[in-house]
Design a protein around this motif. Structure first.
Motif, mmCIF file in Angstrom:
data_model
loop_
_atom_site.group_PDB
_atom_site.id
_atom_site.type_symbol
_atom_site.label_atom_id
_atom_site.label_comp_id
_atom_site.label_asym_id
_atom_site.label_seq_id
_atom_site.Cartn_x
_atom_site.Cartn_y
_atom_site.Cartn_z
ATOM 1 N N GLY A 88 3.155 0.224 -17.742
ATOM 2 C CA GLY A 88 3.138 1.571 -17.780
ATOM 3 C C GLY A 88 1.743 2.048 -17.342
ATOM 4 N N TYR A 89 1.865 3.442 -16.399
ATOM 5 C CA TYR A 89 0.998 3.954 -15.777
ATOM 6 C C TYR A 89 0.451 5.347 -16.317
ATOM 7 N N ASP A 90 -0.584 5.753 -16.362
ATOM 8 C CA ASP A 90 -0.845 7.198 -16.383
ATOM 9 C C ASP A 90 -1.016 7.861 -14.998
ATOM 10 N N LEU A 91 -0.967 9.213 -14.719
ATOM 11 C CA LEU A 91 -1.047 9.453 -13.376
ATOM 12 C C LEU A 91 -1.888 9.207 -12.364
ATOM 13 N N PRO A 92 -3.408 9.390 -12.733
ATOM 14 C CA PRO A 92 -4.298 8.832 -11.849
ATOM 15 C C PRO A 92 -4.285 7.280 -11.446
ATOM 16 N N SER A 93 -3.968 6.692 -12.533
ATOM 17 C CA SER A 93 -3.791 5.156 -12.015
ATOM 18 C C SER A 93 -2.389 4.942 -11.349
ATOM 19 N N LEU A 94 -1.309 5.662 -11.481
ATOM 20 C CA LEU A 94 -0.107 5.822 -10.551
ATOM 21 C C LEU A 94 -0.438 6.212 -8.979
ATOM 22 N N GLU A 95 -1.173 7.228 -8.885
ATOM 23 C CA GLU A 95 -1.737 7.522 -7.696
ATOM 24 C C GLU A 95 -2.660 6.435 -6.946
ATOM 25 N N ALA A 96 -3.402 5.506 -7.725
ATOM 26 C CA ALA A 96 -4.188 4.513 -7.182
ATOM 27 C C ALA A 96 -3.289 3.497 -6.635
ATOM 28 N N LEU A 97 -2.157 3.389 -7.464
ATOM 29 C CA LEU A 97 -1.241 2.178 -7.214
ATOM 30 C C LEU A 97 -0.627 2.537 -5.992
ATOM 31 N N PHE A 98 0.003 3.967 -5.952
ATOM 32 C CA PHE A 98 0.402 4.319 -4.754
ATOM 33 C C PHE A 98 -0.338 4.195 -3.190
ATOM 34 N N LEU A 99 -1.660 4.469 -3.487
ATOM 35 C CA LEU A 99 -2.566 4.413 -2.567
ATOM 36 C C LEU A 99 -2.877 2.940 -1.982
ATOM 37 N N GLN A 100 -2.830 2.019 -2.949
ATOM 38 C CA GLN A 100 -3.093 0.695 -2.810
ATOM 39 C C GLN A 100 -1.759 -0.015 -2.239
ATOM 40 N N ARG A 101 -0.574 0.440 -2.536
ATOM 41 C CA ARG A 101 0.658 -0.107 -1.986
ATOM 42 C C ARG A 101 0.797 0.436 -0.293
ATOM 43 N N MET A 102 0.426 1.665 -0.388
ATOM 44 C CA MET A 102 0.482 2.341 0.932
ATOM 45 C C MET A 102 -0.402 1.789 1.863
ATOM 46 N N GLN A 103 -1.643 1.382 1.629
ATOM 47 C CA GLN A 103 -2.392 0.581 2.512
ATOM 48 C C GLN A 103 -1.836 -0.713 2.849
ATOM 49 N N ALA A 104 -1.105 -1.526 2.071
ATOM 50 C CA ALA A 104 -0.563 -2.818 2.323
ATOM 51 C C ALA A 104 0.679 -2.476 3.037
ATOM 52 N N THR A 105 1.432 -1.473 2.923
ATOM 53 C CA THR A 105 2.702 -1.262 3.328
ATOM 54 C C THR A 105 2.824 0.137 3.819
ATOM 55 N N PRO A 106 2.500 0.459 5.190
ATOM 56 C CA PRO A 106 2.696 1.891 5.313
ATOM 57 C C PRO A 106 3.974 2.515 5.360
ATOM 58 N N ASN A 107 5.084 1.754 5.317
ATOM 59 C CA ASN A 107 6.433 2.624 5.337
ATOM 60 C C ASN A 107 6.976 2.332 3.989
ATOM 61 N N LEU A 108 6.182 2.282 3.051
ATOM 62 C CA LEU A 108 6.397 2.188 1.525
ATOM 63 C C LEU A 108 7.556 3.010 1.039
ATOM 64 N N ARG A 109 8.695 2.563 0.660
ATOM 65 C CA ARG A 109 9.803 3.341 -0.104
ATOM 66 C C ARG A 109 9.684 3.267 -1.540
#
Length: 147
Positions: A88-109
Motif C-alpha cells: 500500500g502507498y500514500d500519494l507522495p510515496s506513489l509519486e516517488a514510485l512513478f518517478l522511479q519507474r519512469m526513470q527505469a522505463t520511459p514508456n511506462l504503462r
C-alpha cells in the motif's frame, strides 16, 4: 397358399423407417452454449495476487529496465489506498514510485484498477499523481460484476 379366384388379399402397408432427427440435439446444444456463455466470467483480475513480496522480487532487473516499455498495475481498494506490487502507498510515496519507474522505463504503462467500492476521489487522486509524475500512458480498468 392357394387363393380363391374371388378372394382379395389385404396387405398392410409397411410403416416408414424411423428417421433420427438432429434438430432436437442441435436445439439443446445451442441452449447449453448460450447458458455457458452467459454464466461464465471472461475477466477475473482478482486472481492476480496482491500480497507483499520479498525485497528481491520488487527490485527491477536489468532485463526489465532495458525493455522499451513496462506495465505497472495500481489497485485501489475499498478503503481508497492504492496498492502496487503488493504494498500500500500514500500519494507522495506513489509519486516517488512513478518517478522511479519512469526513470527505469520511459514508456511506462500504468493500469489503475479501482475496486467497485472505492471512492471516486481516490481514483482521481491516483490519476493526478500519475500525471504530475509524467505518466502519459494511463488506463483505468473497470470490472463489472455479474448479477
Amino acid at each position: 397358399m392357394i387363393q380363391e379366384p374371388g378372394a382379395t388379399l389385404l396387405k398392410r402397408p409397411q410403416p416408414p423407417r424411423a428417421l433420427i432427427s438432429l434438430v432436437p440435439m442441435i436445439d439443446v446444444m445451442l441452449i447449453l452454449l448460450v447458458f455457458f456463455m452467459v454464466t461464465s466470467t471472461y475477466l477475473n483480475l482478482d486472481m492476480i495476487p496482491a500480497v507483499e513480496r520479498s525485497d528481491e522480487a520488487t527490485r527491477p532487473t536489468e532485463s526489465t529496465s532495458n525493455a522499451p516499455g513496462g506495465t505497472l498495475m495500481i489497485r485501489i481498494g475499498a478503503d481508497g489506498v492504492p496498492t502496487a506490487l503488493g504494498q500500500g502507498y500514500d500519494l507522495p510515496s506513489l509519486e516517488a514510485l512513478f518517478l522511479q519507474r519512469m526513470q527505469a522505463t520511459p514508456n511506462l504503462r500504468v493500469l489503475v484498477l479501482p475496486s467497485g467500492a472505492a471512492d471516486m476521489q481516490a481514483l482521481v487522486s491516483v490519476m493526478d499523481t500519475a500525471t504530475r509524475s509524467g505518466v502519459v500512458n494511463l488506463s483505468v480498468v473497470r470490472l463489472e460484476v455479474a448479477e
